[in-house]
Design a protein around this motif. Structure first.
Motif, PDB file in Angstrom:
ATOM      1  N   GLY A 184     -16.689   8.830   4.843  1.00  0.00           N
ATOM      2  CA  GLY A 184     -17.201   9.619   3.721  1.00  0.00           C
ATOM      3  C   GLY A 184     -16.161   9.663   2.612  1.00  0.00           C
ATOM      4  O   GLY A 184     -15.163   8.926   2.632  1.00  0.00           O
ATOM      5  N   VAL A 185     -16.400  10.557   1.662  1.00  0.00           N
ATOM      6  CA  VAL A 185     -15.564  10.610   0.462  1.00  0.00           C
ATOM      7  C   VAL A 185     -14.077  10.805   0.796  1.00  0.00           C
ATOM      8  O   VAL A 185     -13.224  10.032   0.358  1.00  0.00           O
ATOM      9  N   ILE A 186     -13.776  11.846   1.597  1.00  0.00           N
ATOM     10  CA  ILE A 186     -12.371  12.201   1.806  1.00  0.00           C
ATOM     11  C   ILE A 186     -11.647  11.108   2.593  1.00  0.00           C
ATOM     12  O   ILE A 186     -10.525  10.719   2.262  1.00  0.00           O
ATOM     13  N   GLY A 187     -12.297  10.572   3.624  1.00  0.00           N
ATOM     14  CA  GLY A 187     -11.685   9.514   4.430  1.00  0.00           C
ATOM     15  C   GLY A 187     -11.378   8.276   3.606  1.00  0.00           C
ATOM     16  O   GLY A 187     -10.309   7.664   3.743  1.00  0.00           O
ATOM     17  N   LEU A 188     -12.302   7.926   2.720  1.00  0.00           N
ATOM     18  CA  LEU A 188     -12.095   6.712   1.906  1.00  0.00           C
ATOM     19  C   LEU A 188     -11.000   6.938   0.871  1.00  0.00           C
ATOM     20  O   LEU A 188     -10.147   6.064   0.653  1.00  0.00           O
ATOM     21  N   GLU A 189     -11.003   8.121   0.240  1.00  0.00           N
ATOM     22  CA  GLU A 189      -9.978   8.380  -0.785  1.00  0.00           C
ATOM     23  C   GLU A 189      -8.574   8.368  -0.161  1.00  0.00           C
ATOM     24  O   GLU A 189      -7.675   7.685  -0.645  1.00  0.00           O
ATOM     25  N   LEU A 190      -8.416   9.123   0.928  1.00  0.00           N
ATOM     26  CA  LEU A 190      -7.074   9.204   1.529  1.00  0.00           C
ATOM     27  C   LEU A 190      -6.709   7.887   2.212  1.00  0.00           C
ATOM     28  O   LEU A 190      -5.544   7.481   2.221  1.00  0.00           O
ATOM     29  N   GLY A 191      -7.706   7.209   2.766  1.00  0.00           N
ATOM     30  CA  GLY A 191      -7.466   5.880   3.349  1.00  0.00           C
ATOM     31  C   GLY A 191      -6.927   4.936   2.289  1.00  0.00           C
ATOM     32  O   GLY A 191      -5.964   4.193   2.515  1.00  0.00           O
ATOM     33  N   GLN A 192      -7.516   5.001   1.097  1.00  0.00           N
ATOM     34  CA  GLN A 192      -7.060   4.092   0.040  1.00  0.00           C
ATOM     35  C   GLN A 192      -5.640   4.428  -0.420  1.00  0.00           C
ATOM     36  O   GLN A 192      -4.849   3.529  -0.715  1.00  0.00           O
ATOM     37  N   VAL A 193      -5.313   5.715  -0.459  1.00  0.00           N
ATOM     38  CA  VAL A 193      -3.944   6.097  -0.840  1.00  0.00           C
ATOM     39  C   VAL A 193      -2.951   5.362   0.061  1.00  0.00           C
ATOM     40  O   VAL A 193      -2.025   4.677  -0.404  1.00  0.00           O
ATOM     41  N   TYR A 194      -3.142   5.501   1.392  1.00  0.00           N
ATOM     42  CA  TYR A 194      -2.144   4.935   2.316  1.00  0.00           C
ATOM     43  C   TYR A 194      -2.249   3.415   2.414  1.00  0.00           C
ATOM     44  O   TYR A 194      -1.256   2.748   2.671  1.00  0.00           O
ATOM     45  N   LYS A 195      -3.433   2.879   2.180  1.00  0.00           N
ATOM     46  CA  LYS A 195      -3.559   1.413   2.129  1.00  0.00           C
ATOM     47  C   LYS A 195      -2.683   0.864   1.005  1.00  0.00           C
ATOM     48  O   LYS A 195      -1.926  -0.087   1.179  1.00  0.00           O
ATOM     49  N   ARG A 196      -2.797   1.514  -0.149  1.00  0.00           N
ATOM     50  CA  ARG A 196      -2.002   1.043  -1.301  1.00  0.00           C
ATOM     51  C   ARG A 196      -0.507   1.163  -1.047  1.00  0.00           C
ATOM     52  O   ARG A 196       0.274   0.367  -1.556  1.00  0.00           O
ATOM     53  N   LEU A 197      -0.131   2.196  -0.263  1.00  0.00           N
ATOM     54  CA  LEU A 197       1.295   2.411  -0.022  1.00  0.00           C
ATOM     55  C   LEU A 197       1.819   1.536   1.105  1.00  0.00           C
ATOM     56  O   LEU A 197       2.990   1.618   1.470  1.00  0.00           O
ATOM     57  N   GLY A 198       0.947   0.729   1.706  1.00  0.00           N
ATOM     58  CA  GLY A 198       1.421  -0.254   2.681  1.00  0.00           C
ATOM     59  C   GLY A 198       0.893  -0.109   4.088  1.00  0.00           C
ATOM     60  O   GLY A 198       1.224  -0.925   4.959  1.00  0.00           O
ATOM     61  N   ALA A 199       0.078   0.916   4.361  1.00  0.00           N
ATOM     62  CA  ALA A 199      -0.448   1.078   5.728  1.00  0.00           C
ATOM     63  C   ALA A 199      -1.588   0.091   5.977  1.00  0.00           C
ATOM     64  O   ALA A 199      -2.297  -0.294   5.046  1.00  0.00           O
ATOM     65  N   GLU A 200      -1.762  -0.253   7.250  1.00  0.00           N
ATOM     66  CA  GLU A 200      -3.009  -0.902   7.646  1.00  0.00           C
ATOM     67  C   GLU A 200      -3.995   0.255   7.820  1.00  0.00           C
ATOM     68  O   GLU A 200      -3.617   1.313   8.351  1.00  0.00           O
ATOM     69  N   VAL A 201      -5.220   0.102   7.345  1.00  0.00           N
ATOM     70  CA  VAL A 201      -6.172   1.210   7.444  1.00  0.00           C
ATOM     71  C   VAL A 201      -7.485   0.723   8.058  1.00  0.00           C
ATOM     72  O   VAL A 201      -8.065  -0.270   7.588  1.00  0.00           O
ATOM     73  N   THR A 202      -7.912   1.398   9.119  1.00  0.00           N
ATOM     74  CA  THR A 202      -9.207   1.079   9.728  1.00  0.00           C
ATOM     75  C   THR A 202     -10.082   2.321   9.667  1.00  0.00           C
ATOM     76  O   THR A 202      -9.672   3.400  10.103  1.00  0.00           O
TER      77      THR A 202
END
Ligand code: FAD
Length: 468
Positions: A184-202
């Motif tokens: 949903g909204v919150i998972g995607l927004e925060l997921g994208q934050v950490y993806k951009r900072l270098g995390a792998e995100v699933t």
């Protein structure tokens, strides 16, 4: 004992806006907030800090990935200083919450810090951190106690490795592999934050698409773009267990065929929704009823089962959005003042602040089909705009759904750069019951992303789009 025309419990966007409007309308008003800072979820652990981190991480991603395309060469290494990023976020939150104190003072609203609980319909006891109590009298009350993250019965949120959005907004390190439960909204927004900072995100999602309540074209487009950004998705997966083994977090889920699938990461972010928050309120002492979902039950006037007590925002039914809470805050203040306000819930926009952004208002195509309404579709891709090419933000589209007979706009759905702001045009148009042709005949500045709205409207009326 201090006596007020209106006492508001909770200082989130629903509560503080209600208090301001009550004061503007000449009512003696007080606001009670449990925490030391006002602003509720939105300002402290929601909208504002998440947008601050989205913006900071976006700058980093641009520097690493996109500056070179623009002919900007960075000679040194570009690094993330997460502590500094978090400090900046904290200072944005501080400035914003202090702004609420300023607004309370400006409007001569009395502030009480402590937990508010009803003694009866007109008396509220405030208990501060030291356990000291004070009782105030309220002719009318507005409950605006908001919501808290919810979880699944088998998930233990340890706040270290198995976390909610609140902890995700203040991590001390970038996860290596962030497992997000809920697309949903919150998972995607925060997921994208950490993806951009270098995390792998699933992202693990129970439904067969992310953003399941939005138009399916938006889910499809955003999935495509986020996959390009190397975010991973496990759709139609039902999480059955989450365990912090000490070394890693292990999530077990059942896929569509019933097979067990295992995901391993170092952090699990549970974003499975939010629940209304009424703990400590002692609503029963005032005769205020809750429904089976734990929400405060209200009628069309947002009046609870106690006629002098109203409720707004996340604690009642409807979309859990700051601007919905604000509209309701104004609505209730004006109702108490004897006015006849109105909220059109169909025209509360929904926005996802990923990049590209996603924004919607009105009916989705799925809802129109279900209601068996006949409609026309006009869709225009962002990539065909000069503005998009100039900035390099070419993903997304604007889609307008209009009534097949009257041409009235029924829904507008967008993915793209700055669509969180563009959706306001669609809301205005729909508030005035514009037709797609009305929008198509209005001049839109060139070159802007807003031209996609005009072009989609042209496409919806006899396929007249000009630039595709
Ligand atoms: P809240 O903001 O939850 O405020 C309730 C307040 O009441 C709290 O301060 C609480 O401490 C206080 N309180 C509770 N009980 C008592 C009591 N008994 N006595 C005294 N005080 C009490 N929405 C958007 O529209 N846009 C966004 O971009 C967005 N992003 C979000 C991002 C995240 C990570 C999260 C978690 C949420 C986001 N939201 C967003 C949702 C938004 O934050 C909520 O919809 C909004 O805050 C609801 O406002 P509210 O006034 O109903 O309640």
């Amino acid at each position: 004992m201090n006596t007020y025309d209106v006492v508001v419990i909770g200082s989130g966007p629903g509560g503080y806006v209600a208090a301001i409007r009550c004061a503007q309308l000449g009512m003696k008003t007080a606001i009670i907030e449990k925490y030391a800072t006002k602003g509720g979820t939105c300002l402290n652990v929601g909208c504002i800090p998440s947008k601050a981190l989205l913006d900071s991480s976006h700058h980093y991603e641009d520097a690493v990935k996109h500056f070179a395309e623009h002919g900007i060469e960075l000679t040194g290494e570009v690094k993330v200083n997460l502590q500094k990023m978090m400090e900046r976020k904290a200072s944005v939150v501080e400035q914003t919450t202090k702004g609420i104190d300023f607004l309370m003072d400006k409007n001569k609203i009395d502030s009480y810090q402590g937990e508010g609980s009803f003694k009866d319909k007109t008396h509220i006891e405030i208990t501060n951190e030291k356990g000291e109590t004070e009782t105030i009298e309220a002719k009318h009350s507005i409950i605006a106690t908001g919501s808290k993250p919810s979880s699944l019965p088998f998930i233990t949120i340890d706040k270290e490795r198995i976390i909610t959005s609140t902890e995700a907004l203040k991590l001390k390190e970038v996860p290596k592999h962030l497992l997000v439960i809920g697309g949903g909204v919150i998972g995607l927004e925060l997921g994208q934050v950490y993806k951009r900072l270098g995390a792998e995100v699933t992202v693990i999602e129970y439904m067969d698409r992310i953003l399941p309540t939005m138009d399916s074209a938006q889910s499809k487009e955003l999935t495509k773009v986020l996959k390009k950004q190397k975010m991973k998705f496990a759709l139609s997966h039902q999480v059955t267990s989450v365990e912090n083994t000490g070394d890693e977090v292990v999530i077990k889920a059942k896929d569509k065929k019933g097979n067990e699938v295992e995901f391993k990461g170092d952090y699990c972010l549970a974003c499975v929704g939010r629940r209304p928050y009424t703990e400590g309120l002692k609503a029963e002492n005032a005769g205020v009823k809750l429904n089976e979902r734990g929400q405060i039950e209200v009628n069309e006037q947002l009046q609870t089962s106690a006629s002098n007590i109203y409720a707004v925002g996340d604690v009642i039914k409807g979309a859990m959005l700051a601007h919905k809470a604000e509209e309701e805050g104004v609505f209730v203040a004006e109702t108490i003042a004897g006015q006849k306000p109105h909220i059109d819930y169909n025209l509360i926009p929904g926005v996802v602040y990923t990049w590209p952004e996603v924004a919607s208002v009105g009916k989705t195509e799925e809802q129109l089909k279900e209601a068996k309404l006949t409609y026309k579709v006009g869709q225009f891709p962002m990539r065909a705009l000069g503005r998009s090419r100039a900035s390099g933000d070419i993903d997304g589209f604007v889609k307008i759904l209009s009534d097949a007979t009257t041409d009235e706009v029924l829904g507008v759905h967008m993915v793209g750069a700055r669509v969180a702001d563009l959706i306001a045009e669609a809301v205005t148009a729909m508030e005035f019951r514009a037709s797609a042709e009305d929008i198509s005949r209005m001049s839109h500045a060139h070159p802007t992303y807003a031209e996609a709205v005009k072009e989609a409207a042209l496409a919806a009326t006899e396929n007249r789009a000009l630039h595709i």
